[in-house]
Design a protein around this motif. Structure first.
Motif, PDB file in Angstrom:
ATOM      1  N   VAL A  60       0.861  -1.181   0.000  1.00  0.00           N
ATOM      2  CA  VAL A  60       0.000   0.000   0.000  1.00  0.00           C
ATOM      3  C   VAL A  60       0.894   1.227   0.000  1.00  0.00           C
ATOM      4  N   VAL A  61       0.689   2.117  -0.982  1.00  0.00           N
ATOM      5  CA  VAL A  61       1.395   3.398  -1.021  1.00  0.00           C
ATOM      6  C   VAL A  61       0.478   4.406  -0.344  1.00  0.00           C
ATOM      7  N   MET A  62       0.880   4.868   0.830  1.00  0.00           N
ATOM      8  CA  MET A  62      -0.006   5.596   1.734  1.00  0.00           C
ATOM      9  C   MET A  62       0.402   7.057   1.941  1.00  0.00           C
ATOM     10  N   ASP A  63      -0.479   7.983   1.543  1.00  0.00           N
ATOM     11  CA  ASP A  63      -0.298   9.385   1.896  1.00  0.00           C
ATOM     12  C   ASP A  63      -0.539   9.519   3.405  1.00  0.00           C
ATOM     13  N   LEU A  64       0.055  10.518   4.036  1.00  0.00           N
ATOM     14  CA  LEU A  64      -0.095  10.648   5.484  1.00  0.00           C
ATOM     15  C   LEU A  64      -1.134  11.680   5.904  1.00  0.00           C
ATOM     16  N   MET A  65      -1.274  12.758   5.135  1.00  0.00           N
ATOM     17  CA  MET A  65      -2.233  13.809   5.479  1.00  0.00           C
ATOM     18  C   MET A  65      -3.510  13.630   4.662  1.00  0.00           C
ATOM     19  N   MET A  66      -4.569  13.089   5.299  1.00  0.00           N
ATOM     20  CA  MET A  66      -5.839  12.844   4.620  1.00  0.00           C
ATOM     21  C   MET A  66      -7.002  13.084   5.579  1.00  0.00           C
ATOM     22  N   PRO A  67      -8.167  13.416   5.040  1.00  0.00           N
ATOM     23  CA  PRO A  67      -9.355  13.592   5.894  1.00  0.00           C
ATOM     24  C   PRO A  67      -9.899  12.246   6.360  1.00  0.00           C
ATOM     25  N   VAL A  68     -10.861  12.290   7.266  1.00  0.00           N
ATOM     26  CA  VAL A  68     -11.564  11.110   7.809  1.00  0.00           C
ATOM     27  C   VAL A  68     -10.646  10.269   8.689  1.00  0.00           C
ATOM     28  N   MET A  69      -9.581   9.722   8.079  1.00  0.00           N
ATOM     29  CA  MET A  69      -8.566   8.977   8.843  1.00  0.00           C
ATOM     30  C   MET A  69      -7.223   9.226   8.194  1.00  0.00           C
ATOM     31  N   ASP A  70      -6.256   9.713   8.979  1.00  0.00           N
ATOM     32  CA  ASP A  70      -4.947  10.021   8.415  1.00  0.00           C
ATOM     33  C   ASP A  70      -4.150   8.761   8.120  1.00  0.00           C
ATOM     34  N   GLY A  71      -3.065   8.921   7.385  1.00  0.00           N
ATOM     35  CA  GLY A  71      -2.282   7.782   6.944  1.00  0.00           C
ATOM     36  C   GLY A  71      -1.573   7.028   8.049  1.00  0.00           C
ATOM     37  N   ILE A  72      -1.146   7.729   9.092  1.00  0.00           N
ATOM     38  CA  ILE A  72      -0.463   7.054  10.194  1.00  0.00           C
ATOM     39  C   ILE A  72      -1.426   6.141  10.941  1.00  0.00           C
ATOM     40  N   THR A  73      -2.621   6.643  11.248  1.00  0.00           N
ATOM     41  CA  THR A  73      -3.638   5.824  11.916  1.00  0.00           C
ATOM     42  C   THR A  73      -4.020   4.640  11.041  1.00  0.00           C
ATOM     43  N   ALA A  74      -4.185   4.892   9.749  1.00  0.00           N
ATOM     44  CA  ALA A  74      -4.558   3.828   8.820  1.00  0.00           C
ATOM     45  C   ALA A  74      -3.461   2.778   8.707  1.00  0.00           C
ATOM     46  N   THR A  75      -2.207   3.220   8.696  1.00  0.00           N
ATOM     47  CA  THR A  75      -1.082   2.279   8.600  1.00  0.00           C
ATOM     48  C   THR A  75      -1.054   1.344   9.795  1.00  0.00           C
ATOM     49  N   LYS A  76      -1.242   1.901  10.982  1.00  0.00           N
ATOM     50  CA  LYS A  76      -1.236   1.083  12.197  1.00  0.00           C
ATOM     51  C   LYS A  76      -2.356   0.044  12.157  1.00  0.00           C
ATOM     52  N   ALA A  77      -3.557   0.474  11.762  1.00  0.00           N
ATOM     53  CA  ALA A  77      -4.695  -0.442  11.699  1.00  0.00           C
ATOM     54  C   ALA A  77      -4.509  -1.479  10.609  1.00  0.00           C
ATOM     55  N   LEU A  78      -3.968  -1.050   9.470  1.00  0.00           N
ATOM     56  CA  LEU A  78      -3.786  -1.970   8.347  1.00  0.00           C
ATOM     57  C   LEU A  78      -2.745  -3.028   8.667  1.00  0.00           C
ATOM     58  N   ARG A  79      -1.644  -2.640   9.284  1.00  0.00           N
ATOM     59  CA  ARG A  79      -0.598  -3.608   9.628  1.00  0.00           C
ATOM     60  C   ARG A  79      -1.095  -4.603  10.663  1.00  0.00           C
ATOM     61  N   ARG A  80      -2.002  -4.145  11.515  1.00  0.00           N
ATOM     62  CA  ARG A  80      -2.572  -5.062  12.507  1.00  0.00           C
ATOM     63  C   ARG A  80      -3.513  -6.064  11.844  1.00  0.00           C
ATOM     64  N   ALA A  81      -4.311  -5.577  10.891  1.00  0.00           N
ATOM     65  CA  ALA A  81      -5.295  -6.438  10.227  1.00  0.00           C
ATOM     66  C   ALA A  81      -4.666  -7.316   9.151  1.00  0.00           C
TER      67      ALA A  81
END
Length: 222
Positions: A60-81
């Protein structure tokens, strides 16, 4: 004698950025690489999680600054899932809290958006192989600010060598070939050294090696 061509596996990629024009540009750039397949896109971290679980991309190529859920939060959740899916943090700046946050969240690489298409494609292939790639300046900042717990046990000589090779960007397969052992043995060494160092990822292990002089910044590929 005819030497058979080496088959390069196709890497399935999910692009995540809140700007459609950026995603379109990335798709066009990456489309030049026959061994990269962009399987989907998402406009924020929440969408990224849903799409990643549906598509099961390799990277996943992930931008960090995004609305709704930022990239850092999403990365943590995605790596867990999806622990088998690697994340490359791709952003336009080298703000220190973003660099540190992305790596702590589990991103294997940190790249700037002004990177060339070849550099990004190389980072994607490296991530799919489990290799660490960091923007040189990001690596310097990460090493400077990196904090680690005291080592619970001393690393064995073999674990130290594996740690050095991780810091140089080698995958488990590369390390196995270099050391003349199986990938399973390398995975065991990696698991043990992460446990001893109380670290959670190969990228953090690479930073530990750089911070403590076990490897040099020259070993982190640009």
């Amino acid at each position: 004698m005819v030497v058979p061509a080496v088959s390069i596996p196709t890497v399935r990629v999910l692009l995540v950025d809140d700007h459609a024009v950026v995603r379109q540009g990335l798709r066009l750039f990456l489309g030049l690489d026959p061994n990269i397949e962009v399987v989907g896109e998402a406009g924020n971290g929440e969408e990224a999680l849903a799409e990643a679980q549906r598509l099961l991309p390799d990277v996943v190529v992930m931008d960090l600054m995004m609305p709704v859920m930022d990239g850092i939060t999403a990365t943590k959740a995605l790596r867990r899932a999806l622990p088998d899916t690697e994340v490359i943090a791709l952003t336009s700046t080298l703000e220190e809290h973003k660099v540190n946050g992305a790596i702590e969240a589990g991103a294997i690489s940190y790249m700037l958006k002004d990177a060339s298409s070849d550099t990004l494609a190389d980072a994607i292939h490296a991530a799919a192989r489990g290799e660490v790639r960091l923007h040189p300046e990001a690596a310097r900042r990460l090493v400077r600010d990196f904090r680690s717990a005291e080592m619970r046990e001393t690393l064995t000589p073999k674990e130290t060598i594996v740690l050095q090779l991780i810091a140089r960007g080698h995958s488990n397969r590369d390390i196995a070939a270099d050391q003349g052992v199986s990938e399973a043995t390398v995975k065991t060494h990696v698991s043990r050294l992460l446990s001893k160092l109380e670290l959670e990822s190969r990228t953090q292990a690479a930073l530990y090696a750089l911070k403590h002089g076990i490897a040099s910044l020259n070993g982190v590929e640009e």
